[in-house]
Scaffold this motif. Structure first.
Motif, PDB file in Angstrom:
ATOM      1  N   THR A 153      46.208  18.222  27.085  1.00  0.00           N
ATOM      2  CA  THR A 153      44.784  17.915  27.141  1.00  0.00           C
ATOM      3  C   THR A 153      43.978  18.903  26.288  1.00  0.00           C
ATOM      4  OG1 THR A 153      42.871  17.705  28.592  1.00  0.00           O
ATOM      5  CG2 THR A 153      44.519  19.312  29.248  1.00  0.00           C
ATOM      6  N   MET A 155      40.653  19.294  27.070  1.00  0.00           N
ATOM      7  CA  MET A 155      39.524  19.652  27.936  1.00  0.00           C
ATOM      8  C   MET A 155      40.062  20.417  29.123  1.00  0.00           C
ATOM      9  SD  MET A 155      36.893  16.441  28.213  1.00  0.00           S
ATOM     10  CE  MET A 155      38.103  15.222  28.716  1.00  0.00           C
ATOM     11  N   LYS A 157      39.323  23.392  32.435  1.00  0.00           N
ATOM     12  CA  LYS A 157      38.312  23.942  33.339  1.00  0.00           C
ATOM     13  C   LYS A 157      37.867  25.319  32.898  1.00  0.00           C
ATOM     14  CE  LYS A 157      38.709  21.445  37.514  1.00  0.00           C
ATOM     15  NZ  LYS A 157      38.936  21.495  38.952  1.00  0.00           N
ATOM     16  N   VAL A 169      31.624  20.969  27.655  1.00  0.00           N
ATOM     17  CA  VAL A 169      31.539  19.509  27.711  1.00  0.00           C
ATOM     18  C   VAL A 169      30.938  19.117  29.052  1.00  0.00           C
ATOM     19  CG1 VAL A 169      32.843  17.334  27.644  1.00  0.00           C
ATOM     20  CG2 VAL A 169      33.650  19.306  26.345  1.00  0.00           C
ATOM     21  N   GLU A 170      30.005  18.204  29.009  1.00  0.00           N
ATOM     22  CA  GLU A 170      29.396  17.669  30.228  1.00  0.00           C
ATOM     23  C   GLU A 170      30.342  16.604  30.778  1.00  0.00           C
ATOM     24  OE1 GLU A 170      26.469  18.580  31.421  1.00  0.00           O
ATOM     25  OE2 GLU A 170      26.341  17.012  32.951  1.00  0.00           O
ATOM     26  N   TYR A 171      30.986  16.919  31.927  1.00  0.00           N
ATOM     27  CA  TYR A 171      32.026  16.016  32.448  1.00  0.00           C
ATOM     28  C   TYR A 171      31.603  15.464  33.809  1.00  0.00           C
ATOM     29  CZ  TYR A 171      36.787  14.255  33.112  1.00  0.00           C
ATOM     30  OH  TYR A 171      37.884  13.453  33.293  1.00  0.00           O
ATOM     31  N   PHE A 172      30.970  14.317  33.816  1.00  0.00           N
ATOM     32  CA  PHE A 172      30.498  13.692  35.055  1.00  0.00           C
ATOM     33  C   PHE A 172      29.774  14.702  35.953  1.00  0.00           C
ATOM     34  CE2 PHE A 172      34.425  11.295  33.899  1.00  0.00           C
ATOM     35  CZ  PHE A 172      33.827  10.086  33.580  1.00  0.00           C
ATOM     36  N   PHE A 184      48.442  27.644  27.785  1.00  0.00           N
ATOM     37  CA  PHE A 184      48.858  27.349  29.163  1.00  0.00           C
ATOM     38  C   PHE A 184      49.851  26.197  29.184  1.00  0.00           C
ATOM     39  CE2 PHE A 184      47.103  24.891  33.093  1.00  0.00           C
ATOM     40  CZ  PHE A 184      48.269  25.123  33.805  1.00  0.00           C
ATOM     41  N   TYR A 185      49.534  25.130  28.462  1.00  0.00           N
ATOM     42  CA  TYR A 185      50.355  23.925  28.532  1.00  0.00           C
ATOM     43  C   TYR A 185      51.702  24.107  27.841  1.00  0.00           C
ATOM     44  CZ  TYR A 185      45.741  22.497  29.934  1.00  0.00           C
ATOM     45  OH  TYR A 185      44.546  22.435  30.580  1.00  0.00           O
ATOM     46  N   SER A 378      46.405  28.089  38.244  1.00  0.00           N
ATOM     47  CA  SER A 378      47.156  27.042  37.544  1.00  0.00           C
ATOM     48  C   SER A 378      48.118  27.651  36.536  1.00  0.00           C
ATOM     49  CB  SER A 378      46.204  26.119  36.768  1.00  0.00           C
ATOM     50  OG  SER A 378      45.676  25.149  37.607  1.00  0.00           O
TER      51      SER A 378
ATOM     52  N   PHE B 167      31.289  11.616  26.032  1.00  0.00           N
ATOM     53  CA  PHE B 167      31.126  12.963  26.561  1.00  0.00           C
ATOM     54  C   PHE B 167      30.292  13.793  25.587  1.00  0.00           C
ATOM     55  CE2 PHE B 167      35.227  11.886  28.691  1.00  0.00           C
ATOM     56  CZ  PHE B 167      34.784  12.022  30.005  1.00  0.00           C
ATOM     57  N   TYR B 203      38.371   9.766  23.510  1.00  0.00           N
ATOM     58  CA  TYR B 203      37.641  10.091  24.743  1.00  0.00           C
ATOM     59  C   TYR B 203      36.773   8.930  25.195  1.00  0.00           C
ATOM     60  CZ  TYR B 203      39.354  14.697  23.757  1.00  0.00           C
ATOM     61  OH  TYR B 203      40.204  15.744  23.524  1.00  0.00           O
ATOM     62  N   ALA B 205      34.175   8.263  28.498  1.00  0.00           N
ATOM     63  CA  ALA B 205      33.616   8.713  29.771  1.00  0.00           C
ATOM     64  C   ALA B 205      33.554   7.513  30.716  1.00  0.00           C
ATOM     65  CB  ALA B 205      32.240   9.333  29.551  1.00  0.00           C
ATOM     66  N   GLU B 206      34.720   6.979  31.056  1.00  0.00           N
ATOM     67  CA  GLU B 206      34.836   5.762  31.860  1.00  0.00           C
ATOM     68  C   GLU B 206      34.527   6.063  33.310  1.00  0.00           C
ATOM     69  OE1 GLU B 206      36.344   2.642  31.048  1.00  0.00           O
ATOM     70  OE2 GLU B 206      37.702   3.032  29.369  1.00  0.00           O
ATOM     71  N   GLY B 207      33.657   5.279  33.888  1.00  0.00           N
ATOM     72  CA  GLY B 207      33.405   5.432  35.308  1.00  0.00           C
ATOM     73  C   GLY B 207      34.559   4.889  36.131  1.00  0.00           C
ATOM     74  N   THR B 215      40.189   9.304  30.887  1.00  0.00           N
ATOM     75  CA  THR B 215      39.006   9.705  30.114  1.00  0.00           C
ATOM     76  C   THR B 215      39.419  10.342  28.788  1.00  0.00           C
ATOM     77  OG1 THR B 215      38.919  11.840  31.234  1.00  0.00           O
ATOM     78  CG2 THR B 215      37.597  10.058  32.175  1.00  0.00           C
ATOM     79  N   GLU B 216      40.684  10.761  28.703  1.00  0.00           N
ATOM     80  CA  GLU B 216      41.226  11.342  27.461  1.00  0.00           C
ATOM     81  C   GLU B 216      42.610  10.732  27.272  1.00  0.00           C
ATOM     82  OE1 GLU B 216      42.846  15.337  27.719  1.00  0.00           O
ATOM     83  OE2 GLU B 216      41.843  15.889  25.859  1.00  0.00           O
ATOM     84  N   ILE B 416      48.856  16.226  31.592  1.00  0.00           N
ATOM     85  CA  ILE B 416      47.761  16.737  32.409  1.00  0.00           C
ATOM     86  C   ILE B 416      46.670  15.677  32.319  1.00  0.00           C
ATOM     87  CG2 ILE B 416      46.059  18.594  32.643  1.00  0.00           C
ATOM     88  CD1 ILE B 416      48.810  19.644  33.209  1.00  0.00           C
ATOM     89  N   ARG B 418      43.464  13.262  32.676  1.00  0.00           N
ATOM     90  CA  ARG B 418      42.031  13.428  32.900  1.00  0.00           C
ATOM     91  C   ARG B 418      41.443  12.089  33.328  1.00  0.00           C
ATOM     92  NH1 ARG B 418      42.740  18.366  33.643  1.00  0.00           N
ATOM     93  NH2 ARG B 418      42.693  19.806  31.888  1.00  0.00           N
ATOM     94  N   THR B 419      40.847  12.061  34.496  1.00  0.00           N
ATOM     95  CA  THR B 419      40.166  10.859  34.969  1.00  0.00           C
ATOM     96  C   THR B 419      38.825  11.299  35.548  1.00  0.00           C
ATOM     97  OG1 THR B 419      41.029  11.031  37.210  1.00  0.00           O
ATOM     98  CG2 THR B 419      42.376   9.821  35.631  1.00  0.00           C
ATOM     99  N   LYS B 420      38.060  10.325  36.033  1.00  0.00           N
ATOM    100  CA  LYS B 420      36.762  10.689  36.584  1.00  0.00           C
ATOM    101  C   LYS B 420      36.909  11.499  37.870  1.00  0.00           C
ATOM    102  CE  LYS B 420      32.271   9.120  37.968  1.00  0.00           C
ATOM    103  NZ  LYS B 420      31.454   8.039  38.529  1.00  0.00           N
ATOM    104  N   LYS B 422      38.194  14.222  40.462  1.00  0.00           N
ATOM    105  CA  LYS B 422      38.444  15.645  40.229  1.00  0.00           C
ATOM    106  C   LYS B 422      39.921  15.834  39.925  1.00  0.00           C
ATOM    107  CE  LYS B 422      34.720  17.570  42.728  1.00  0.00           C
ATOM    108  NZ  LYS B 422      34.038  18.771  42.948  1.00  0.00           N
ATOM    109  N   PHE B 423      40.208  16.848  39.178  1.00  0.00           N
ATOM    110  CA  PHE B 423      41.619  17.105  38.877  1.00  0.00           C
ATOM    111  C   PHE B 423      41.843  18.593  38.742  1.00  0.00           C
ATOM    112  CE2 PHE B 423      39.207  16.096  35.137  1.00  0.00           C
ATOM    113  CZ  PHE B 423      39.305  17.289  34.464  1.00  0.00           C
ATOM    114  N   ILE B 424      43.104  18.939  38.702  1.00  0.00           N
ATOM    115  CA  ILE B 424      43.499  20.347  38.689  1.00  0.00           C
ATOM    116  C   ILE B 424      44.069  20.676  37.308  1.00  0.00           C
ATOM    117  CG2 ILE B 424      44.772  22.047  40.031  1.00  0.00           C
ATOM    118  CD1 ILE B 424      43.430  20.505  42.087  1.00  0.00           C
ATOM    119  N   HIS B 425      44.125  21.915  36.987  1.00  0.00           N
ATOM    120  CA  HIS B 425      44.747  22.499  35.775  1.00  0.00           C
ATOM    121  C   HIS B 425      43.859  22.332  34.538  1.00  0.00           C
ATOM    122  CE1 HIS B 425      48.212  22.787  38.272  1.00  0.00           C
ATOM    123  NE2 HIS B 425      48.311  21.496  38.394  1.00  0.00           N
TER     124      HIS B 425
END
Lengths: 425, 425
Positions: A153, A155, A157, A169-172, A184-185, A378, B167, B203, B205-207, B215-216, B416, B418-420, B422-425
């Motif tokens: 990825t 993007m 955190k 980046v503005e992410y939701f 990291f990856y 992470s 985004f 990218y 920014a899909e709801g 999203t990516e 890794i 990415r969706t709308k 929340k996610f980790i890493h």
């Protein structure tokens, strides 16, 4: 009729063919006209008898039906087409400047609105053809050596290196950051495949407007497990460049010739950072107060090594640990790290090294940099579950291309360059 | 001693070797222990006499010195190592769950903090190995067919399709957007190399939180000039998939077998959009009020085609012009466009088509969509200076992988995701 590509014309001597392409040069004379057509496989010379001539604008897309004849004086594969009919597919507007006369073209500039047009120039066509073949050779070498390509990825955190110099980046409704590095990856994937590589975008919100900084560049990255020392990483990189040079000398002969570049590969010397500092002091009488080699020092040490060994590359090893990110493996020599940079014709193009693989050592290294291990949960996870000794490196593709092809700036090695300056497109 | 890779052990029968890797399975019995070691080239069975046994945690990184012996009952290349010494390189903490017993692992979820660990599972190792080989085959096919690989920017001033679903990036006090598609750059480069391709991040920014939206994602894109019709684009894509299938059947035999997937390629049928709508009405009694095939319609038409022809793929052609972006080439049939989608096992994986190449026609098409041509100055520029008839397509790599390998969601096809959510890493 089916289109014949220009590089195949020799096989059609005496036959009628259809060719298609762009008007590169057009000269209307009294009794006939004369045309150079450009398409993806090359250029071709076309003779147009006066009866069928049309006024043709440079860059118009046309198709020509005509006979192929041998023409020893033709610069283009020793053939010429004698046109029978001309059809304009897309007529070009008047060009803002002639794109095949380098001296009349405005100098490269990210503010130049005509990038989509100037990319059609022979110089740019050569640069980005070579770029694509460098990418090909890089992948080929690594795949053949047991590396798996990954797509990580872009993007994240948070960043690994520092909070500064990252694009937000503005992410939701939340904040994310464009990745500064896939570090990291890559390391996480060492736990999966041992040897991984990635070719992907890297982002740096760099304030500096120099000829080597881009805010978005293409990173060649790899990471490999079960190494005995950082030397294996350098050796792998050396082999990669040797392979890239060989590949370009085979597949980009015309492009290198057009750009006046000759590629010869020599064994790459390695010198330690402290030795480099001493050489600069002794040979050039310059002492650096700050730790870290600056642009001038990189240039001088490269010059020195080139004069001594004939190598355009040099590995600088054992950088001060204080200058490196927390994950750098410390050397047995106090204050040094098992990291390196690779300089090419006076510019840093790679940063790499062995990484800490032991979980407890890594947690301590994070603390020693004054950071909080909890923010790296992470990142730390794979190290809890068994990581081999490993290391890797990242190459900036645009810098390699700039140095290899003697371009004025890294921007010229990017199709649509992004810098802090305002830019178009 | 130099490390021997596990896939080479057969060459060392009767000899002493050093192997390194992760503890995949470990069983301590009364008189001896039994170990399965994992490394990048495979698995290997190791017999540990009681005298030298150690308690080994799953995922610890170890090295073993021992003798290679033939062992017909071994599942791993018919060899076994009898250990002489064991060295623990990195001891793993206790795993949160056993990663080689699928039934005890929490189901895939973007909230799962253990992704770096679960990626080491055999299933994931197969998925991403296949992913890397799909990428390889895609590139190989296009390079061999005269395409040049490009690296375009992923930060743009504005989008081509619409302002929504993008985004926003904070760029030195200005607004930039992550690109929804490299459409502009691909078309621009048709003017330079005729045939170009790119593999890069896209990218949205899909709801929507469905099993097919990320999203990516990784886009396989190509664009080619001097086409006679959109059929050439579809044929090129068909050839690409045929090549990918052949390549995987050669280089990913074990991975496909592990995942229980058999790849057979059939000629891909083409049906027009209006015919697809009729079939769904006639065969399934469903009438759609809204234009455009929804998820259910895609599934039904794929099912119908599969039952009739045995093809898991189907091209739906001639989509309504009103549903397509301004640059879509109108068909001679009123209200239709020279565009297509490719469905694979019931899901759209590609959108493509022929594009308008005439400048004036393109300006009018922009106006007809109620947009202002002045906002498209950069995009329009190459069309002023001669563009050939051309078209292209974009494939979503994660969707291909999801459909091919029968995964529950596109997320599972992303290292890794990415969706709308929340996610980790």
């Amino acid at each position: 009729m089916k289109r014949v590509n220009i590089n195949k014309l020799e096989e059609f001597i005496g036959q009628k063919v259809l060719v298609q392409g762009w008007v590169s040069q057009f000269r209307e004379l009294k009794k006939f006209s004369f045309l150079i057509l450009r398409e993806r496989t090359g250029y071709c010379q076309i003779f147009i008898p006066s009866g069928i001539t049309k006024s043709l604008h440079p860059e118009s897309v046309i198709e020509i039906v005509g006979y192929v004849k041998e023409e020893k004086q033709s610069r283009y594969n020793g053939v010429e087409i004698v046109a029978e009919s001309i059809n304009i597919i897309s007529e070009a507007h008047t060009l803002p400047f002639p794109i095949n006369r380098e001296e009349e073209i405005p100098p490269f500039n990210t503010l130049n609105i005509y990038r989509p047009l100037t990319l059609r120039k022979e110089k740019e066509r050569c640069i980005f053809k070579i770029q694509s073949e460098i990418i090909y050779a890089y992948r080929e070498y690594l795949r053949n050596n047991g590396f798996t390509e990954i797509q990580s990825t872009k993007m994240s955190k948070a960043g690994l290196e520092s909070g500064a110099e990252m694009f937000e980046v503005e992410y939701f409704g939340e904040k994310m950051y464009l990745t500064q590095s896939p570090q990291f990856y890559k390391q996480m994937m060492v736990g999966v495949y041992e040897r991984v590589y990635e070719i992907g975008k890297v982002y740096r919100a760099e304030g500096s407007n120099t000829n080597k900084h881009l805010t978005e560049f293409t990173g060649f990255e790899f990471e490999m497990g079960f190494i005995e020392s950082v030397e294996e990483i350098m050796q792998m990189e050396e082999n990669i460049f040797e392979h890239i040079f060989e590949h370009l000398n085979k597949f980009c002969i015309n492009e290198l010739q057009y750009l006046g570049v000759e590629l010869k590969f020599n064994k790459i010397p390695r010198i330690e950072y402290s030795e480099a500092v001493n050489i600069i002091k002794k040979e050039y009488g310059i002492t650096y107060e700050k730790i870290g080699l600056n642009t001038e020092a990189e240039r001088l040490i490269s010059e020195y090594i080139f004069n001594k060994t004939g190598s355009e590359f040099v590995f600088i090893t054992k950088y001060p640990l204080s200058e490196r990110p927390f994950y750098a493996m410390p050397s047995k020599e106090e204050g040094c790290s098992e990291t390196f940079e690779l300089l090419y014709k006076g510019m840093e193009i790679t940063s790499g090294g062995q990484r800490i693989h032991n979980y407890e050592q890594l947690v301590n290294a994070i603390k020693e940099k004054g950071l909080n291990p909890e923010s790296f949960e992470s990142y730390l996870m794979p190290f809890k579950f068994g990581m081999p000794p490993h290391g890797g490196m990242g190459i900036g593709l645009e810098r390699v291309l700039k140095q290899m092809l003697l371009l004025n700036s890294a921007e010229e090695a990017s199709l649509i360059p992004r810098t802090k300056e305002k830019f178009i497109h």
